[in-house]
Write an enzyme that holds these catalytic residues in place. Structure first.
Site, PDB file in Angstrom:
ATOM      1  N   ASN A   1      26.469  15.038 -33.587  1.00  0.00           N
ATOM      2  CA  ASN A   1      27.706  14.257 -33.542  1.00  0.00           C
ATOM      3  C   ASN A   1      27.434  12.776 -33.808  1.00  0.00           C
ATOM      4  O   ASN A   1      28.247  12.090 -34.437  1.00  0.00           O
ATOM      5  CB  ASN A   1      28.376  14.428 -32.183  1.00  0.00           C
ATOM      6  CG  ASN A   1      29.722  13.733 -32.121  1.00  0.00           C
ATOM      7  OD1 ASN A   1      30.678  14.154 -32.755  1.00  0.00           O
ATOM      8  ND2 ASN A   1      29.805  12.661 -31.347  1.00  0.00           N
TER       9      ASN A   1
ATOM     10  N   ASN B   1      28.100   6.373 -39.118  1.00  0.00           N
ATOM     11  CA  ASN B   1      28.479   5.753 -40.392  1.00  0.00           C
ATOM     12  C   ASN B   1      29.298   6.780 -41.168  1.00  0.00           C
ATOM     13  O   ASN B   1      28.746   7.589 -41.913  1.00  0.00           O
ATOM     14  CB  ASN B   1      27.231   5.326 -41.165  1.00  0.00           C
ATOM     15  CG  ASN B   1      27.554   4.492 -42.385  1.00  0.00           C
ATOM     16  OD1 ASN B   1      28.673   4.491 -42.871  1.00  0.00           O
ATOM     17  ND2 ASN B   1      26.568   3.775 -42.898  1.00  0.00           N
TER      18      ASN B   1
ATOM     19  N   HIS C   1      28.367   9.223 -44.378  1.00  0.00           N
ATOM     20  CA  HIS C   1      28.439  10.646 -44.024  1.00  0.00           C
ATOM     21  C   HIS C   1      29.389  11.401 -44.945  1.00  0.00           C
ATOM     22  O   HIS C   1      29.107  12.544 -45.342  1.00  0.00           O
ATOM     23  CB  HIS C   1      28.882  10.802 -42.568  1.00  0.00           C
ATOM     24  CG  HIS C   1      29.159  12.217 -42.189  1.00  0.00           C
ATOM     25  ND1 HIS C   1      30.439  12.748 -42.223  1.00  0.00           N
ATOM     26  CD2 HIS C   1      28.343  13.223 -41.782  1.00  0.00           C
ATOM     27  CE1 HIS C   1      30.383  14.022 -41.854  1.00  0.00           C
ATOM     28  NE2 HIS C   1      29.144  14.336 -41.578  1.00  0.00           N
TER      29      HIS C   1
ATOM     30  N   TYR D   1      25.874  18.272 -49.061  1.00  0.00           N
ATOM     31  CA  TYR D   1      26.049  19.473 -48.242  1.00  0.00           C
ATOM     32  C   TYR D   1      26.954  20.496 -48.935  1.00  0.00           C
ATOM     33  O   TYR D   1      26.571  21.660 -49.123  1.00  0.00           O
ATOM     34  CB  TYR D   1      26.627  19.085 -46.886  1.00  0.00           C
ATOM     35  CG  TYR D   1      26.798  20.255 -45.944  1.00  0.00           C
ATOM     36  CD1 TYR D   1      25.702  20.812 -45.305  1.00  0.00           C
ATOM     37  CD2 TYR D   1      28.069  20.791 -45.696  1.00  0.00           C
ATOM     38  CE1 TYR D   1      25.854  21.891 -44.434  1.00  0.00           C
ATOM     39  CE2 TYR D   1      28.233  21.856 -44.834  1.00  0.00           C
ATOM     40  CZ  TYR D   1      27.126  22.403 -44.214  1.00  0.00           C
ATOM     41  OH  TYR D   1      27.275  23.465 -43.359  1.00  0.00           O
TER      42      TYR D   1
ATOM     43  N   SER E   1      18.843  11.572 -46.958  1.00  0.00           N
ATOM     44  CA  SER E   1      19.096  10.409 -46.114  1.00  0.00           C
ATOM     45  C   SER E   1      17.792   9.762 -45.654  1.00  0.00           C
ATOM     46  O   SER E   1      17.661   8.529 -45.662  1.00  0.00           O
ATOM     47  CB  SER E   1      19.938  10.828 -44.903  1.00  0.00           C
ATOM     48  OG  SER E   1      20.254   9.712 -44.108  1.00  0.00           O
TER      49      SER E   1
ATOM     50  N   HIS F   1      16.585   5.957 -46.640  1.00  0.00           N
ATOM     51  CA  HIS F   1      16.318   4.982 -45.585  1.00  0.00           C
ATOM     52  C   HIS F   1      14.892   4.439 -45.669  1.00  0.00           C
ATOM     53  O   HIS F   1      14.663   3.232 -45.509  1.00  0.00           O
ATOM     54  CB  HIS F   1      16.544   5.617 -44.206  1.00  0.00           C
ATOM     55  CG  HIS F   1      17.982   5.642 -43.777  1.00  0.00           C
ATOM     56  ND1 HIS F   1      18.876   6.582 -44.218  1.00  0.00           N
ATOM     57  CD2 HIS F   1      18.675   4.832 -42.939  1.00  0.00           C
ATOM     58  CE1 HIS F   1      20.064   6.364 -43.676  1.00  0.00           C
ATOM     59  NE2 HIS F   1      19.976   5.302 -42.892  1.00  0.00           N
TER      60      HIS F   1
END
Length: 488
Positions: free
Chosen positions: A355, A361, A365, A373, A396, A400
């Protein structure tokens, strides 16, 4: 035998003595009370004499301390006083004759702001902004032109040539976005904040370009065969490049007007967060980690440095969240009258890391959910949810880590391990079925610890690479952490 008269006289004398004894005892009690009062007055007088005798040395000691404090801040434009004031003469002055003496001195609680770190971090900012111009122009022109080439009606080999030309333009566009900022950052050795401007715009423009093509190409191809759909207008694409979302749509809900005072307030708050972040780094991180590589390595020192870095680390996380996801995005949304401002949700109440990742963000997302996805499920099949989710974490984590590597100028995969390995495990272990305040406390504890590890290890590596430069540049020297072996 004693005569009776004598016995009577002796009895009367005894009674007289018994009658006189209470009066004598009363007089002695009065004398003791008088002595106690006199003794108390005597002690008060002695105390006053001692205080008067100690006042002179005490005042002299305080005056000397004040003079030494003034010496530590010499006045500008003139030499500091060469000798302390004559405190003994001041002590002998009567209280009514004392006068205030004005000298150059600072307040005890004055905040000493230093902008050296801020100036260093944003050095060569004009060069970074000049580099952004061709990056933006390439994003503005190339994807839309490639779409127009692909949307041409089929007429012999013209359509095939247009498709090939569009692919060449997109390859050149990707080269500009991927190579140009890296080349400028390495050649001119841009400092961290200026690199942040380039790498954030690089990632943002790449994600915007992909979203535009992913959403517009199917519609343009359908419009080419004549099913009534229209290709997107250039104005809608231009608006998309500036509005605070990474998902392209032809239209968005709009607010009726612009509150310019709200825009100014958000930009001012974002600037305040930047200043506060520099203050935290200069006060809580630089003094601790600047000379850490000069000391022998020990597990105890490493653990203590991580514990020390948890507080500035969580401060930096909250400042980045508030400055960018709230102030910056809301300012642009207000200027562009962008209505949907759900840039984040109540991630601070999360009881699971799954969650937290969804609500921290929402802008990023939504992009990952739509184009990694869901497209992963479409390519791999509807049952490959685990593989699609792993792909989201992989993309991700790599992005990063690339951002950290670009900004800091070295490769140290702390973020990659924390995000992909630890974060991935936490995502599957702390899932949505876990509720209750205890899980929220656990999530915050993990956030504190993770931020402490990041700040501590990255700061150690930053200073180690300055204290122990490589005598010869090699590939393994660039990718091997210098803080493991640098002890000067």
């Amino acid at each position: 035998m004693e005569p009776k008269a004598a016995r009577l006289r002796r009895g009367e004398g005894l009674r007289g003595e018994q009658e006189d004894r209470p009066s004598a005892e009363g007089n002695s009690e009065k004398d003791r009370g008088l002595d106690l009062v006199q003794w108390t007055r005597h002690m008060e007088a002695v105390k006053m004499q001692l205080l008067e005798q100690a006042q002179g040395p005490l005042m002299e000691l305080l005056d000397r301390a004040m003079w030494e404090a003034v010496q530590s801040y010499p006045p500008q434009g003139g030499p500091p006083p060469s000798a302390p004031p004559d405190s003994s003469s001041k002590a002998r002055e009567p209280s009514l004759g004392k006068r205030k003496i004005f000298i150059i001195r600072k307040s005890l609680l004055e905040l000493m702001l230093e902008f050296d770190l801020l100036i260093f971090s944003f050095g060569q900012l004009p060069l970074a902004l000049m580099t952004w111009v061709p990056m933006f122009l390439s994003t503005l022109l190339v994807p839309y032109q490639a779409l127009r080439l692909w949307a041409r009606p089929r007429a012999g080999g013209a359509w095939t040539l247009g498709v090939g030309l569009g692919c060449v333009l997109l390859a050149a566009h990707n080269a500009v976005l991927c190579v140009l900022p890296v080349h400028v950052a390495l050649k001119y050795q841009l400092p961290p904040a200026s690199r942040c401007v380039l790498v954030f715009e690089q990632v943002r423009l790449l994600m915007k370009s992909y979203s535009f093509l992913r959403e517009a190409v199917p519609g343009a191809l359908c419009a080419r065969v004549g099913d009534g759909k229209q290709a997107p207008s250039f104005s809608s694409y231009l608006y998309f490049l500036f509005c605070p979302t990474l998902i392209y749509r032809k239209t968005y809900p709009r607010t009726p007007n612009v509150r310019w005072n709200y825009v100014a307030k958000n930009f001012a708050q974002a600037l305040g967060c930047v200043l506060y972040a520099c203050f935290i780094l200069s006060r809580l991180c630089v003094p601790v980690f600047a000379n850490m590589s000069r000391e022998p390595f020990s597990t105890r020192a490493l653990v203590l440095s991580i514990m020390h870095a948890t507080l500035p680390g969580i401060f930096m996380l909250l400042l980045i969240f508030f400055a960018f996801l709230h102030c910056w995005l809301n300012a642009f949304a207000e200027m562009l009258r962008f209505g949907d401002r759900m840039f984040y949700r109540d991630w601070w109440n999360s009881t699971s890391f799954s969650n937290y990742y969804r609500t921290w963000n929402v802008v990023v997302h939504d992009w990952l959910y739509s184009y990694v996805y869901q497209d992963g499920l479409w390519l791999l099949g509807g049952r490959a949810r685990g593989a699609a989710m792993l792909g989201v974490f992989l993309v991700s984590a790599v992005v990063h880590e690339y951002i950290f590597c670009f900004v800091l100028g070295f490769f140290y995969p702390v973020m990659l391990i924390l995000f992909l390995v630890i974060g991935g495990l936490m995502n599957f272990m702390m899932h949505d079925r876990h509720t209750g305040p205890a899980w929220n406390v656990l999530m915050w504890t993990m956030l504190f610890l993770g931020q402490g590890i990041q700040v501590s290890l990255y700061c150690q590596e930053w200073y180690a690479r300055r204290h122990c430069p490589l005598p010869q540049t090699t590939f393994w020297g660039l990718v091997t952490p210098r803080s493991w072996s640098c002890h000067t």
